[in-house]
Design an enzyme around this catalytic site. Structure first.
Site, PDB file in Angstrom:
ATOM      1  N   GLY A 302       0.885  -1.216  -0.041  1.00 21.78           N
ATOM      2  CA  GLY A 302       0.049  -0.053  -0.014  1.00 21.78           C
ATOM      3  C   GLY A 302       0.874   1.227   0.017  1.00 21.78           C
ATOM      4  O   GLY A 302       1.857   1.395  -0.370  1.00 21.78           O
ATOM      5  N   SER A 303       0.383   2.110   0.713  1.00 19.95           N
ATOM      6  CA  SER A 303       0.871   3.719   0.676  1.00 19.95           C
ATOM      7  C   SER A 303       2.304   3.919   1.145  1.00 19.95           C
ATOM      8  O   SER A 303       2.916   4.925   1.025  1.00 19.95           O
ATOM      9  CB  SER A 303      -0.057   4.622   1.236  1.00 19.95           C
ATOM     10  OG  SER A 303      -1.274   4.632   0.444  1.00 19.95           O
ATOM     11  N   VAL A 304       2.729   2.777   2.001  1.00 18.16           N
ATOM     12  CA  VAL A 304       4.180   2.912   2.317  1.00 18.16           C
ATOM     13  C   VAL A 304       5.126   3.059   1.150  1.00 18.16           C
ATOM     14  O   VAL A 304       6.257   3.171   1.220  1.00 18.16           O
ATOM     15  CB  VAL A 304       4.346   2.033   3.364  1.00 18.16           C
ATOM     16  CG1 VAL A 304       3.829   2.287   4.847  1.00 18.16           C
ATOM     17  CG2 VAL A 304       4.161   0.386   2.974  1.00 18.16           C
TER      18      VAL A 304
END
Length: 572
Positions: A302-304
């Site tokens: 995801g966004s990491v």
């Protein structure tokens, strides 16, 4: 009428005398011949073939016994034990020498803490053998009642049993051995050859019952296995495990992982996984707890991943920290797939895209770059390839093939979908941001020399990203729950739907936080993953960031890292 008979005179027996003399000399000859043969045989055995009798006698009294070699110790970076070998006793028997008396067998079974019928069944099963185990890896106190019986056919052997002082706290990393003291999981398996010792030999004198009479001499000394010094700090490991367990409990999650790396060397300072198991008592092991998820389980992050994709954009000629990307109207369709933001953020610069975690902003950036630009950056950061730690079953993760990459896949890669990474790989990638663009190769062993590294981005880009990530961990920002009083933190939240064989799940998520501390002079890089929180909140900033804050705050104090901010500046 006849008269009385006359008795025979001595002269009438004279002809038999030579016969009696012949018998005498014949018997004397036979006796002398037998005596000569006996003396000859004795002389032959005692003088000519003396070694035969010696060998036969020695075979019944002299023995060459194996001397057990203990397995090498596994220690943390400060020398605290993580796996040690303790002396134990193994009891065995020769079924052909064991008593057949039922009463005696019942007494033996009682001393062994076995049911008499089970012992009898075992004796019957091995009746044609000369060896069978009675009980293995007993303490000397447990073996004493059996040995005190001095029962024929029962013997003892010195052995070693592995003991793990840290228990479930480091179980998946350290691993375990089997009953034969051979590595089966974790680093016990990876370094089994190095940890295993070489048995020695000694010559002993025993009586007919196999009891030791005298220890004669040493033939070959036992060589203990090598000791293994890990990179983890047991103090940090205990603390990381405790806080991860609390985060999982507070969010009613299925499990989680945590990886903490030294920002200067890439050494793993802590690695915790839940569920876990007690390696000292494996009677009721949850198979999920056997896996070192931080290394063996690849997930969509995801966004990491957005800061890592942004590093590729900032390294190109197309984007700078001042570039403006229009994310209106907050959604877009690519190859029939709809990409959405939480709301319409309008025009954003790269720092704003990361601050608001804009999928639309990252998709616009990815689609404006060459097809393989972000793929090449991910590859340089270690994704899609083995971390090289030597841990059994370490996962390489996956990247989509760079050739003919669909536009939707190209966009999804930029915000952390369509790729699979392990928490270990993710933490290693973030060391590039913390270390002037130099990605450090992770190490599970304590390093004595320079760490392996790759320059994957310029120091300028790394410093720009570090500044952008600092803004995310501030009051009223998405990562504010990761703040640590007294320290400036840089980090990124991530939330991703779980994917199974049935596709993406609507109600199951993973929450992540990847951070660097302190931001002004990085000392540690930490990644926290909470698997399927079910108590309501599931965003990484709400479930993983608080665990990061508690773990990193304690770690910085334990490592004696001076604060870089006043507590008022970092107060939430």
């Amino acid at each position: 009428m006849s008269g009385p008979r006359r008795s025979a005179s001595p002269k009438s027996r004279a002809p038999d005398a030579p016969l009696r003399a012949g018998r005498y000399w014949f018997m004397l000859f036979v006796i002398l011949l037998a005596l000569s043969a006996l003396i000859g045989r004795v002389v032959y055995l005692q003088v000519i073939d003396r070694g035969f009798l010696q060998n036969q006698g020695d075979a019944r009294t002299l023995r060459v016994e194996s001397i057990g070699a203990h397995r090498g110790m596994i220690r943390d970076r400060n020398g605290d034990p993580l796996a040690i070998s303790t002396p134990v006793v193994t009891l065995w028997a020769n079924p052909q020498e064991l008593t057949q008396d039922p009463i005696q067998q019942a007494v033996l079974a009682q001393a062994l803490n076995l049911e008499p019928q089970k012992l009898q069944d075992r004796i019957d099963r091995y009746a044609d053998h000369e060896f069978m185990y009675l009980r293995r890896q007993l303490t000397p106190a447990q073996a004493k009642p059996v040995l005190d019986l001095q029962m024929a056919g029962v013997y003892a052997r010195d052995d070693y049993k592995r003991y793990y002082p840290a228990g479930e706290v480091a179980a998946q990393l350290v691993g375990v051995t089997n009953i034969d003291d051979e590595g089966q999981e974790g680093l016990e398996l990876a370094y089994n050859g190095y940890l295993t010792g070489e048995p020695g030999k000694r010559r002993v004198l025993k009586d007919r019952k196999g009891r030791l009479v005298r220890d004669l001499h040493l033939i070959e000394d036992a060589k203990p296995g090598g000791d293994l010094d890990l990179s983890i700090d047991l103090r940090l490991q205990y603390m990381a495990y405790r806080e991860l367990a609390a985060g999982i409990r507070d969010n009613d999650a299925d499990g989680g992982s945590l990886v903490m790396l030294d920002a200067h060397t890439g050494e793993v300072l802590a690695m915790a996984n839940l569920p876990s198991y007690n390696p000292n008592n494996r009677a009721d092991v949850d198979v999920r707890g056997l896996r070192n998820q931080a290394i063996t389980d690849a997930i969509e992050p995801g966004s990491v991943m957005k800061p890592l994709a942004m590093s590729a954009a900032l390294a190109s000629d197309q984007f700078t920290p001042d570039s403006i990307i229009d994310t209106s109207p907050g959604w877009m369709v690519v190859d029939g797939f709809t990409i959405k933001d939480f709301r319409n953020y309008g025009e954003l610069d790269p720092a704003g895209i990361l601050f608001h975690s804009s999928n639309i902003g990252m998709a616009h950036i990815a689609l404006s770059l060459d097809q393989d630009t972000i793929w090449n950056r991910y590859r340089a950061l270690g994704f899609g390839q083995s971390p090289g730690t030597g841990f059994p079953g370490e996962n390489s993760g996956s990247l989509p093939a760079p050739n003919n990459l669909a536009r939707s896949a190209q966009a999804a890669m930029a915000y952390g979908y369509g790729v699979a990474v392990t928490p270990m790989q993710l933490a290693s990638a973030y060391t590039a941001i913390a270390n002037d663009g130099r990605r450090l190769h992770p190490s599970l062993l304590k390093l004595s020399g320079e760490p392996e590294s790759d320059q994957v981005m310029s120091p300028t880009v790394a410093h720009q990203l570090l500044g952008m990530l600092e803004k995310i961990v501030r009051p009223n920002a998405g990562g504010h729950l990761a703040m640590v009083p007294g320290y400036q933190i840089a980090g990124k939240t991530g939330t991703v739907r779980k994917v199974t064989s049935q596709g993406y799940q609507e109600t199951e998520y993973r929450g992540l936080f990847a951070g660097i501390a302190p931001a002004t002079n990085p000392r540690i890089v930490t990644v926290v993953m909470i698997d399927n929180p079910k108590k309501g909140d599931y965003y990484g900033g709400l479930v993983a960031a608080p665990v990061f804050s508690r773990v990193v705050g304690s770690a910085l104090r334990l490592l004696d890292v001076p604060p870089d901010q006043s507590e008022e500046e970092t107060a939430p």
